[in-house]
Design a protein around this motif. Structure first.
Motif, mmCIF file in Angstrom:
data_model
loop_
_atom_site.group_PDB
_atom_site.id
_atom_site.type_symbol
_atom_site.label_atom_id
_atom_site.label_comp_id
_atom_site.label_asym_id
_atom_site.label_seq_id
_atom_site.Cartn_x
_atom_site.Cartn_y
_atom_site.Cartn_z
ATOM 1 N N GLY A 147 -0.193 22.802 -8.125
ATOM 2 C CA GLY A 147 0.945 22.054 -7.597
ATOM 3 C C GLY A 147 0.640 20.603 -7.298
ATOM 4 N N PRO A 148 1.498 19.978 -6.482
ATOM 5 C CA PRO A 148 1.352 18.548 -6.191
ATOM 6 C C PRO A 148 0.008 18.191 -5.562
ATOM 7 N N HIS A 149 -0.589 19.133 -4.824
ATOM 8 C CA HIS A 149 -1.854 18.851 -4.148
ATOM 9 C C HIS A 149 -3.069 19.292 -4.956
ATOM 10 N N TYR A 150 -2.875 19.530 -6.244
ATOM 11 C CA TYR A 150 -4.000 19.812 -7.143
ATOM 12 C C TYR A 150 -5.062 18.731 -6.958
ATOM 13 N N CYS A 151 -6.317 19.135 -6.877
ATOM 14 C CA CYS A 151 -7.403 18.193 -6.595
ATOM 15 C C CYS A 151 -7.423 17.061 -7.620
ATOM 16 N N PRO A 152 -7.295 15.808 -7.187
ATOM 17 C CA PRO A 152 -7.296 14.698 -8.151
ATOM 18 C C PRO A 152 -8.636 14.522 -8.847
ATOM 19 N N LEU A 200 1.324 14.977 3.145
ATOM 20 C CA LEU A 200 2.579 14.413 2.657
ATOM 21 C C LEU A 200 3.199 15.351 1.637
ATOM 22 N N ASP A 201 4.493 15.307 1.523
ATOM 23 C CA ASP A 201 5.224 16.051 0.502
ATOM 24 C C ASP A 201 5.787 15.054 -0.507
ATOM 25 N N PRO A 202 6.086 15.509 -1.734
ATOM 26 C CA PRO A 202 6.803 14.637 -2.659
ATOM 27 C C PRO A 202 8.143 14.224 -2.043
ATOM 28 N N PRO A 203 8.644 13.013 -2.306
ATOM 29 C CA PRO A 203 8.117 12.022 -3.254
ATOM 30 C C PRO A 203 7.047 11.091 -2.675
ATOM 31 N N GLU A 204 6.857 11.094 -1.327
ATOM 32 C CA GLU A 204 5.853 10.202 -0.745
ATOM 33 C C GLU A 204 4.458 10.521 -1.275
ATOM 34 N N HIS A 205 4.152 11.800 -1.380
ATOM 35 C CA HIS A 205 2.851 12.222 -1.895
ATOM 36 C C HIS A 205 2.657 11.739 -3.329
ATOM 37 N N THR A 206 3.688 11.868 -4.139
ATOM 38 C CA THR A 206 3.621 11.445 -5.544
ATOM 39 C C THR A 206 3.378 9.940 -5.645
ATOM 40 N N ARG A 207 4.040 9.180 -4.783
ATOM 41 C CA ARG A 207 3.888 7.725 -4.794
ATOM 42 C C ARG A 207 2.448 7.327 -4.501
ATOM 43 N N SER A 246 -0.860 5.728 -7.288
ATOM 44 C CA SER A 246 -1.583 4.458 -7.137
ATOM 45 C C SER A 246 -3.019 4.539 -7.634
ATOM 46 N N VAL A 247 -3.615 5.751 -7.651
ATOM 47 C CA VAL A 247 -5.015 5.884 -8.084
ATOM 48 C C VAL A 247 -5.163 6.786 -9.306
ATOM 49 N N ALA A 248 -4.039 7.195 -9.893
ATOM 50 C CA ALA A 248 -4.089 8.159 -11.008
ATOM 51 C C ALA A 248 -4.949 7.652 -12.151
ATOM 52 N N THR A 270 1.363 1.193 1.869
ATOM 53 C CA THR A 270 0.921 0.422 3.023
ATOM 54 C C THR A 270 -0.600 0.422 3.108
ATOM 55 N N ARG A 271 -1.130 -0.495 3.900
ATOM 56 C CA ARG A 271 -2.582 -0.534 4.097
ATOM 57 C C ARG A 271 -3.076 0.784 4.703
ATOM 58 N N ASP A 272 -2.345 1.321 5.689
ATOM 59 C CA ASP A 272 -2.753 2.574 6.321
ATOM 60 C C ASP A 272 -2.757 3.718 5.315
ATOM 61 N N GLU A 273 -1.762 3.766 4.453
ATOM 62 C CA GLU A 273 -1.724 4.811 3.429
ATOM 63 C C GLU A 273 -2.912 4.690 2.481
#
Length: 404
Positions: A349-354, A96-103, A107-109, A228-231
């Motif tokens: 970047g946005p995909h930095y390991c959480p 996913l790319d931002p903003p979907e990725h950011t959203r 949720s788990v930040a 969503t549940r799938d996400e």
């Protein structure tokens, strides 16, 4: 700037085979590609065509954070790749790319931030103490991987995820099958489906919960209609798998220390050095084979004097970035006094390991426990007899025979 490249001349395509490399040896193909130039072209064992490879630290950071390079666009292409199978779930956060990725990440930040990681520190330390107790009771020789380095990260990520203790073995088995490239696409796909089904049920039971673990946070976000549940399921699967990467990283870290006694003695004598040393070891160890996930250029972009055209697939190498001499003087030397050490072990970047904060905590706990409680720890076999994983995407020892 390389004018011929800008004029349309492209470098040759280099074949990059899947190598089962011994120990912590740096990939010789990657080393050659780095020497060839900051932006080269590669063909990996699977998928189709070729892809750009970006290796210089500043270029890697730029591509990883530039919205003109899309992960989502990879879903529509058969990009050349290391893994024989390409089976991301629709909506998987890695694609996913931002903003979907950011959203989704939001949720788990809370679970992966400093406070969330501290929430599990004491349980992690207690579980590690139990594992070391069992190691010492069993006596030497022992396999450090099966005794400590394997079960510890499983316990920690499952605690953070909210996975009941009785289910942890199943999660580990699925992860092993998903991460190995040697079992084939069908078995990997089945393992991923089974893990996804497990998390779908667990998250569903927690849609209105108030827990601080990851599946509770995901369930609550689904209940509020934020994802969503799938996400939620796709993100849970990715986080669970990623949590076990600490086993391989720890295996390489301790292999390095046990094969370089001078480094080990220094960390025993100067425990205050350990946090900085862990960062240096994370910079140095080759975490994976070849490269990870690709991106696709959405428009023409110039990187390192090379024009990357819209539609071209692009890989960045964090391993190469960590050996860039412009950023890390004498990069092939392990230097515990290296400061600053802005390594790219967890990406950019946005995909930095959480899980960066969590992984650091685990490595610190492991280093303290094993160096302080097992002062005579050493390899039980010659270094070249330590078996390393074959056919794996993530590098690390299959077993680490030790004595004390």
């Amino acid at each position: 700037m390389t004018a011929p490249a800008l004029a349309g001349t492209r470098p040759p395509v280099r074949h990059w085979p899947a190598l089962d490399l011994p120990g912590t040896d740096f990939d010789p193909v990657l080393a050659d590609l780095m020497a060839e130039g900051p932006v080269t072209r590669v063909q990996l064992p699977h998928g189709e065509g070729w892809a750009w490879l970006v290796t210089r630290y500043e270029d890697v950071r730029r591509v990883a954070g530039d919205p003109r390079f899309s992960r989502a666009a990879v879903m529509a292409k058969q990009v050349t790749r290391l893994a024989p199978h390409f089976i991301p779930e629709p909506g998987a956060v890695g694609f996913l790319d931002p903003p979907e990725h950011t959203r989704l990440r939001r949720s788990v930040a809370a679970a992966f931030g400093a406070k969330g990681v501290e929430r599990v520190r004491e349980k992690a330390r207690d579980r590690l103490a139990e594992l070391v107790d069992e190691l010492l009771r069993g006596g030497p020789p022992a396999d450090l991987t099966s005794a400590v380095l394997g079960p510890f990260p499983i316990a920690v990520i499952c605690e953070l995820m909210g996975v009941p203790a009785g289910d942890r073995h199943a999660l580990h088995t699925w992860t092993e099958l998903i991460l190995s490239s040697s079992h084939g696409k069908r078995i990997s796909e089945r393992a991923k489906r089974e893990m996804a089904g497990y998390f779908a049920e667990l998250i569903g039971r927690r849609e209105h919960g108030t827990g601080e673990d990851v599946t509770s946070l995901l369930g609550a976000a689904v209940g509020r209609g934020e994802i969503t549940r799938d996400e939620a399921v796709g993100l849970a699967v990715l986080l669970q798998i990623g949590g076990e990467a600490v086993t391989s990283n720890s295996g390489q870290l301790f292999y390095l220390l046990l094969t370089r006694p001078g480094l080990l003695r220094r960390l025993r004598a100067e425990p205050e050095l350990r946090p900085r040393a862990i960062d240096e070891l994370l910079r140095y160890i080759p975490h994976r084979n070849a490269v990870g996930l690709s991106r696709v250029a959405l428009e023409d972009v110039e990187i390192g004097g090379v024009r990357i055209r819209a539609g071209d697939p692009v890989y960045v190498s964090y391993l190469a970035a960590n050996r860039d001499p412009e950023v890390f003087p004498d990069p092939d030397t392990i230097d515990f006094s290296r400061s600053p050490n802005p390594h790219a072990a967890f990406g950019f970047g946005p995909h930095y390991c959480p899980g960066g904060i969590l992984a650091r905590m685990e490595e610190e706990l492991l280093t303290d426990a094993l160096l302080d409680r097992v002062p005579g720890l050493r390899l039980a076999v010659p270094p070249d007899q330590v078996p390393f994983r074959k056919g794996a995407l993530i590098r690390g020892p299959e077993a680490l025979p030790v004595t004390w």
